[in-house]
Design a protein around this motif. Structure first.
Motif, PDB file in Angstrom:
ATOM      1  N   ILE A 272     -30.777  -1.182  68.806  1.00  0.00           N
ATOM      2  CA  ILE A 272     -29.527  -1.944  68.743  1.00  0.00           C
ATOM      3  C   ILE A 272     -28.460  -1.033  68.149  1.00  0.00           C
ATOM      4  N   GLY A 273     -27.482  -0.718  68.967  1.00  0.00           N
ATOM      5  CA  GLY A 273     -26.368   0.099  68.512  1.00  0.00           C
ATOM      6  C   GLY A 273     -25.188  -0.779  68.138  1.00  0.00           C
ATOM      7  N   LYS A 274     -24.065  -0.135  67.974  1.00  0.00           N
ATOM      8  CA  LYS A 274     -22.858  -0.845  67.544  1.00  0.00           C
ATOM      9  C   LYS A 274     -22.437  -1.894  68.566  1.00  0.00           C
ATOM     10  N   THR A 275     -22.451  -1.547  69.846  1.00  0.00           N
ATOM     11  CA  THR A 275     -21.997  -2.465  70.890  1.00  0.00           C
ATOM     12  C   THR A 275     -22.879  -3.705  70.978  1.00  0.00           C
ATOM     13  N   LYS A 276     -24.189  -3.517  70.976  1.00  0.00           N
ATOM     14  CA  LYS A 276     -25.099  -4.664  71.072  1.00  0.00           C
ATOM     15  C   LYS A 276     -25.053  -5.513  69.809  1.00  0.00           C
ATOM     16  N   ALA A 277     -24.901  -4.878  68.660  1.00  0.00           N
ATOM     17  CA  ALA A 277     -24.808  -5.632  67.413  1.00  0.00           C
ATOM     18  C   ALA A 277     -23.550  -6.499  67.411  1.00  0.00           C
ATOM     19  N   GLU A 278     -22.450  -5.944  67.873  1.00  0.00           N
ATOM     20  CA  GLU A 278     -21.210  -6.726  67.962  1.00  0.00           C
ATOM     21  C   GLU A 278     -21.329  -7.829  69.001  1.00  0.00           C
ATOM     22  N   ALA A 279     -22.083  -7.582  70.085  1.00  0.00           N
ATOM     23  CA  ALA A 279     -22.300  -8.614  71.104  1.00  0.00           C
ATOM     24  C   ALA A 279     -23.119  -9.772  70.541  1.00  0.00           C
TER      25      ALA A 279
END
Length: 108
Positions: free
Chosen positions: A63-70
């Motif tokens: 889980i990177g930044k984009t998926k965490a924000e999603a």
């Protein structure tokens, strides 16, 4: 010829005697090993309904930044997660990624 035969016979004898004499004696008393008791350590689980994007990003595998924000955006748009399996509704999170992190997640 006689000297060669004696050399072949005596060389291994002297070599083995030398090794035996140079072997260090055990100076410390031999103690029995301490039995290791396996205890199941539980890692604290991450609550999907309270975790912020940075915590999700650093705690979960894949889980990177984009998926965490999603994940946070999905929670804000649809309300609290009812189950961990609801993560499959988020684009980019598949069954393999969910299975890799399932033991780290909880929903309260």
């Amino acid at each position: 010829m006689r000297n060669t035969v004696l050399t072949y016979l005596l060389l291994p004898l002297f070599a083995s005697a030398s090794l035996a004499l140079n072997a260090a004696p055990a100076t410390e008393p031999v103690t029995s090993p301490v039995p290791v008791v396996a205890t199941q350590q539980t890692t604290p689980q991450l609550d999907l309904n309270t975790a912020d994007a940075l915590t999700l990003q650093t705690t979960l595998s894949g889980i990177g930044k984009t998926k965490a924000e999603a994940i946070v955006a999905y929670r804000q748009e649809h309300g609290a997660f009812a189950s961990v399996d609801e993560l499959l509704e988020i684009k980019g999170i598949g069954k393999a990624l969910l299975d890799r992190n399932r033991d780290k997640l909880t929903v309260n």
